[in-house]
Design a protein around this motif. Sequence first.
Motif, PDB file in Angstrom:
ATOM      1  N   LEU A  89       0.800  -1.365  -0.051  1.00  0.00           N
ATOM      2  CA  LEU A  89       0.005   0.093  -0.190  1.00  0.00           C
ATOM      3  C   LEU A  89       0.918   1.298   0.108  1.00  0.00           C
ATOM      4  O   LEU A  89       0.422   2.175  -0.649  1.00  0.00           O
ATOM      5  CB  LEU A  89      -0.990   0.110   1.443  1.00  0.00           C
ATOM      6  N   VAL A  90       1.841   1.283   0.818  1.00  0.00           N
ATOM      7  CA  VAL A  90       3.146   2.151   0.652  1.00  0.00           C
ATOM      8  C   VAL A  90       4.229   1.398   0.678  1.00  0.00           C
ATOM      9  O   VAL A  90       4.461   0.225   0.692  1.00  0.00           O
ATOM     10  CB  VAL A  90       2.868   3.190   1.937  1.00  0.00           C
ATOM     11  N   ALA A  91       5.452   2.290   0.306  1.00  0.00           N
ATOM     12  CA  ALA A  91       6.912   1.727   0.246  1.00  0.00           C
ATOM     13  C   ALA A  91       7.045   1.040   1.679  1.00  0.00           C
ATOM     14  O   ALA A  91       6.896   1.677   2.585  1.00  0.00           O
ATOM     15  CB  ALA A  91       7.877   2.729   0.087  1.00  0.00           C
ATOM     16  N   ASP A 116      15.142   2.795  -9.944  1.00  0.00           N
ATOM     17  CA  ASP A 116      15.337   3.549  -8.974  1.00  0.00           C
ATOM     18  C   ASP A 116      14.394   4.799  -8.765  1.00  0.00           C
ATOM     19  O   ASP A 116      14.345   5.588  -9.638  1.00  0.00           O
ATOM     20  CB  ASP A 116      16.708   4.142  -8.696  1.00  0.00           C
ATOM     21  N   THR A 117      13.636   4.738  -7.654  1.00  0.00           N
ATOM     22  CA  THR A 117      12.600   6.098  -7.667  1.00  0.00           C
ATOM     23  C   THR A 117      12.962   7.174  -6.832  1.00  0.00           C
ATOM     24  O   THR A 117      12.367   8.061  -6.595  1.00  0.00           O
ATOM     25  CB  THR A 117      11.387   5.599  -7.045  1.00  0.00           C
ATOM     26  N   ASN A 118      14.262   6.891  -6.260  1.00  0.00           N
ATOM     27  CA  ASN A 118      14.893   7.913  -5.371  1.00  0.00           C
ATOM     28  C   ASN A 118      16.003   8.655  -5.780  1.00  0.00           C
ATOM     29  O   ASN A 118      16.813   9.135  -5.379  1.00  0.00           O
ATOM     30  CB  ASN A 118      15.440   7.267  -3.986  1.00  0.00           C
ATOM     31  N   ASP A 119      16.262   8.349  -7.382  1.00  0.00           N
ATOM     32  CA  ASP A 119      17.332   9.152  -8.103  1.00  0.00           C
ATOM     33  C   ASP A 119      16.851  10.490  -8.979  1.00  0.00           C
ATOM     34  O   ASP A 119      15.736  10.621  -9.154  1.00  0.00           O
ATOM     35  CB  ASP A 119      17.706   8.067  -9.166  1.00  0.00           C
ATOM     36  N   ILE A 140      14.758  -7.883  -1.681  1.00  0.00           N
ATOM     37  CA  ILE A 140      14.011  -6.697  -2.090  1.00  0.00           C
ATOM     38  C   ILE A 140      13.906  -6.061  -0.938  1.00  0.00           C
ATOM     39  O   ILE A 140      13.172  -6.133   0.139  1.00  0.00           O
ATOM     40  CB  ILE A 140      12.589  -7.081  -2.534  1.00  0.00           C
ATOM     41  N   VAL A 141      14.376  -4.730  -1.040  1.00  0.00           N
ATOM     42  CA  VAL A 141      14.514  -3.590   0.088  1.00  0.00           C
ATOM     43  C   VAL A 141      14.008  -2.359  -0.004  1.00  0.00           C
ATOM     44  O   VAL A 141      13.927  -1.815  -1.273  1.00  0.00           O
ATOM     45  CB  VAL A 141      16.153  -3.475   0.384  1.00  0.00           C
ATOM     46  N   ASN A 142      12.933  -2.048   0.848  1.00  0.00           N
ATOM     47  CA  ASN A 142      11.966  -0.958   0.627  1.00  0.00           C
ATOM     48  C   ASN A 142      11.356  -0.659  -0.778  1.00  0.00           C
ATOM     49  O   ASN A 142      11.432   0.358  -1.169  1.00  0.00           O
ATOM     50  CB  ASN A 142      13.043   0.489   0.918  1.00  0.00           C
ATOM     51  N   ALA A 143      10.656  -1.894  -1.036  1.00  0.00           N
ATOM     52  CA  ALA A 143      10.281  -1.507  -2.435  1.00  0.00           C
ATOM     53  C   ALA A 143       8.874  -0.973  -2.615  1.00  0.00           C
ATOM     54  O   ALA A 143       8.024  -0.872  -1.582  1.00  0.00           O
ATOM     55  CB  ALA A 143      10.030  -3.386  -2.821  1.00  0.00           C
ATOM     56  N   LYS A 144       8.655  -0.467  -3.693  1.00  0.00           N
ATOM     57  CA  LYS A 144       7.168  -0.055  -3.904  1.00  0.00           C
ATOM     58  C   LYS A 144       6.372  -0.877  -4.908  1.00  0.00           C
ATOM     59  O   LYS A 144       5.250  -0.749  -4.886  1.00  0.00           O
ATOM     60  CB  LYS A 144       7.397   1.426  -4.724  1.00  0.00           C
ATOM     61  N   HIS A 145       7.067  -1.657  -5.405  1.00  0.00           N
ATOM     62  CA  HIS A 145       6.519  -2.741  -6.346  1.00  0.00           C
ATOM     63  C   HIS A 145       7.568  -3.798  -6.745  1.00  0.00           C
ATOM     64  O   HIS A 145       8.836  -3.551  -6.779  1.00  0.00           O
ATOM     65  CB  HIS A 145       6.015  -2.153  -7.584  1.00  0.00           C
ATOM     66  N   SER A 146       7.158  -4.902  -7.171  1.00  0.00           N
ATOM     67  CA  SER A 146       7.986  -5.927  -7.663  1.00  0.00           C
ATOM     68  C   SER A 146       7.193  -7.005  -8.426  1.00  0.00           C
ATOM     69  O   SER A 146       5.989  -7.175  -7.840  1.00  0.00           O
ATOM     70  CB  SER A 146       9.061  -6.815  -6.616  1.00  0.00           C
ATOM     71  N   ASP A 147       7.653  -7.774  -9.475  1.00  0.00           N
ATOM     72  CA  ASP A 147       6.798  -8.705 -10.166  1.00  0.00           C
ATOM     73  C   ASP A 147       8.257  -9.599 -10.640  1.00  0.00           C
ATOM     74  O   ASP A 147       8.728  -9.160 -11.556  1.00  0.00           O
ATOM     75  CB  ASP A 147       6.043  -8.106 -11.308  1.00  0.00           C
ATOM     76  N   PHE A 148       8.532 -10.930 -10.070  1.00  0.00           N
ATOM     77  CA  PHE A 148       9.237 -11.560 -10.536  1.00  0.00           C
ATOM     78  C   PHE A 148       8.994 -12.989 -10.570  1.00  0.00           C
ATOM     79  O   PHE A 148       7.882 -13.450  -9.932  1.00  0.00           O
ATOM     80  CB  PHE A 148      10.625 -11.500  -9.601  1.00  0.00           C
ATOM     81  N   TRP A 149       9.701 -13.924 -11.286  1.00  0.00           N
ATOM     82  CA  TRP A 149       9.763 -15.357 -11.742  1.00  0.00           C
ATOM     83  C   TRP A 149      10.563 -16.029 -11.332  1.00  0.00           C
ATOM     84  O   TRP A 149      11.991 -15.473 -11.286  1.00  0.00           O
ATOM     85  CB  TRP A 149       9.395 -15.372 -13.255  1.00  0.00           C
ATOM     86  N   LEU A 150      10.445 -17.257 -10.818  1.00  0.00           N
ATOM     87  CA  LEU A 150      11.573 -18.127 -10.871  1.00  0.00           C
ATOM     88  C   LEU A 150      10.888 -19.368 -11.356  1.00  0.00           C
ATOM     89  O   LEU A 150       9.916 -19.968 -11.255  1.00  0.00           O
ATOM     90  CB  LEU A 150      11.671 -18.410  -9.188  1.00  0.00           C
ATOM     91  N   THR A 168      15.743   1.625  -2.898  1.00  0.00           N
ATOM     92  CA  THR A 168      16.958   0.806  -2.650  1.00  0.00           C
ATOM     93  C   THR A 168      17.202  -0.419  -3.555  1.00  0.00           C
ATOM     94  O   THR A 168      16.314  -1.201  -3.793  1.00  0.00           O
ATOM     95  CB  THR A 168      16.823   0.212  -1.178  1.00  0.00           C
ATOM     96  N   ALA A 169      18.400  -0.473  -4.130  1.00  0.00           N
ATOM     97  CA  ALA A 169      18.569  -1.768  -4.927  1.00  0.00           C
ATOM     98  C   ALA A 169      18.338  -2.909  -4.412  1.00  0.00           C
ATOM     99  O   ALA A 169      18.757  -3.410  -3.362  1.00  0.00           O
ATOM    100  CB  ALA A 169      19.915  -1.726  -5.657  1.00  0.00           C
TER     101      ALA A 169
END
Length: 175
Positions: A89-91, A116-119, A140-150, A168-169
């Motif tokens: 809902l928030v980072a 990077d949203t902080n650049d 995944i650190v301090n993320a605002k969104h992620s979508d990944f596959w394994l 954060t990267a």
Amino acid sequence: MAVKTNAELAAFFETGDQPSEAEFGHLIDTIQPKHEVLTDADATLTVASHAFRTTILPNISTTRTITLPAPTADSNSVFPWFHFVYLPLVADSGTWTIQTASDNNQFFEGGVIWSDTNDDTAGDTDMVFGNGTADDHFSIVNAKHSDFWLLGKSSTVWYIWGSVVGDTAATISNA
């Protein structure tokens, strides 16, 4: 009903069989499995309960760890796959860490795009990579969104790909 392997489904429909209502239900759930929503807690995933479907990662209150099962193929040489979506809902100020089931014996191979949203530079992106021979943690650190596959590549390697958006990267490392 439950998601079944190809071999389990095939056994329901052998010559002369009369599949039951429950067996048809397993077939339907395997074709279109329901998504899974994790809780704000560490989790150990299994192929039976979590593979071959989308898993939603919720907001977290602290660092959380997801442990994967071994990337082992079934009798038809089908390797499991996992799809994760993180839509806080928030980072969050926490970290999601996805780790292999066996440190230094199972690894990630592939790349994840980090935006990077902080650049100061609009649209700044980078890639983080797993080399398939040493990297067994994806964070995944301090993320605002992620979508990944394994996707299992072998009994020791998970392919990984997708994207992470945040301040954060993300990292793929040998922890």
